[in-house]
Design a protein around this motif. Structure first.
Motif, mmCIF file in Angstrom:
data_model
loop_
_atom_site.group_PDB
_atom_site.id
_atom_site.type_symbol
_atom_site.label_atom_id
_atom_site.label_comp_id
_atom_site.label_asym_id
_atom_site.label_seq_id
_atom_site.Cartn_x
_atom_site.Cartn_y
_atom_site.Cartn_z
ATOM 1 N N ALA A 51 -50.347 -46.510 -44.878
ATOM 2 C CA ALA A 51 -51.040 -45.291 -44.443
ATOM 3 C C ALA A 51 -51.605 -45.465 -43.034
ATOM 4 C CB ALA A 51 -52.151 -44.938 -45.431
ATOM 5 N N LEU A 52 -52.187 -46.616 -42.761
ATOM 6 C CA LEU A 52 -52.745 -46.869 -41.434
ATOM 7 C C LEU A 52 -51.650 -46.922 -40.367
ATOM 8 C CD1 LEU A 52 -55.407 -49.508 -42.478
ATOM 9 C CD2 LEU A 52 -55.884 -47.244 -41.503
ATOM 10 N N LEU B 19 -56.522 -42.786 -44.255
ATOM 11 C CA LEU B 19 -56.468 -43.310 -45.619
ATOM 12 C C LEU B 19 -56.540 -42.208 -46.682
ATOM 13 C CD1 LEU B 19 -58.706 -46.444 -45.177
ATOM 14 C CD2 LEU B 19 -56.219 -46.375 -45.409
ATOM 15 N N ARG C 197 -52.448 -49.042 -48.359
ATOM 16 C CA ARG C 197 -53.363 -48.702 -47.268
ATOM 17 C C ARG C 197 -52.786 -49.134 -45.925
ATOM 18 N NH1 ARG C 197 -59.321 -49.972 -49.897
ATOM 19 N NH2 ARG C 197 -59.337 -48.125 -51.230
ATOM 20 N N VAL D 132 -57.494 -54.103 -47.998
ATOM 21 C CA VAL D 132 -56.330 -53.378 -47.498
ATOM 22 C C VAL D 132 -55.088 -54.021 -48.104
ATOM 23 C CG1 VAL D 132 -54.956 -52.727 -45.491
ATOM 24 C CG2 VAL D 132 -57.450 -52.706 -45.351
#
Length: 122
Positions: free
Chosen positions: A96-97, A120, A93, A89
């Protein structure tokens, strides 16, 4: 000179944990402008780190590496850095999370597999 000062203030806010949306509204900058500013700062920090390492200034290189890590994970503050501690990650990422509502390692650990994949893939 003023634009560099404002850029430094925006980076400082991001680095201290303010979200892109909060910094954007406070300084009147678009999210795209903030992302570009963040990427430019990371690129400069990376070049500076490499220069210091090659010149034998390992302590300064380590400091630059720490700054680089902070700049790359600045969006949504310290939680992004913690999330980047998860294997595979990185900053993209992590963002995005966080945007999908998974703002902590604990939330990610408890989330259904499908929800994480959906976050994701956006």
């Amino acid at each position: 000179a003023c634009s560099k000062f404002w850029a430094a203030l925006m980076l400082r806010r991001l680095n201290r944990g303010d979200t892109f949306s909060r910094v954007s509204s406070r300084f009147g900058a678009s999210a795209g402008e903030l992302e570009k500013l963040q990427k430019d700062a990371a690129a400069h920090a990376s070049r500076f780190r490499t220069f210091c390492f090659e010149a034998g200034y390992s302590n300064v290189a380590n400091l630059a590496a720490y700054f680089l890590q902070r700049v790359e994970g600045a969006e949504d503050g310290p939680s992004a850095l913690a999330i980047q501690g998860i294997a595979q990650v990185g900053p993209k990422r992590a963002r995005a999370l966080i945007r999908a509502g998974f703002s902590s390692v604990e939330r990610i650990a408890q989330a259904p597999h499908d929800a994480l994949l959906g976050a994701l893939q956006k």
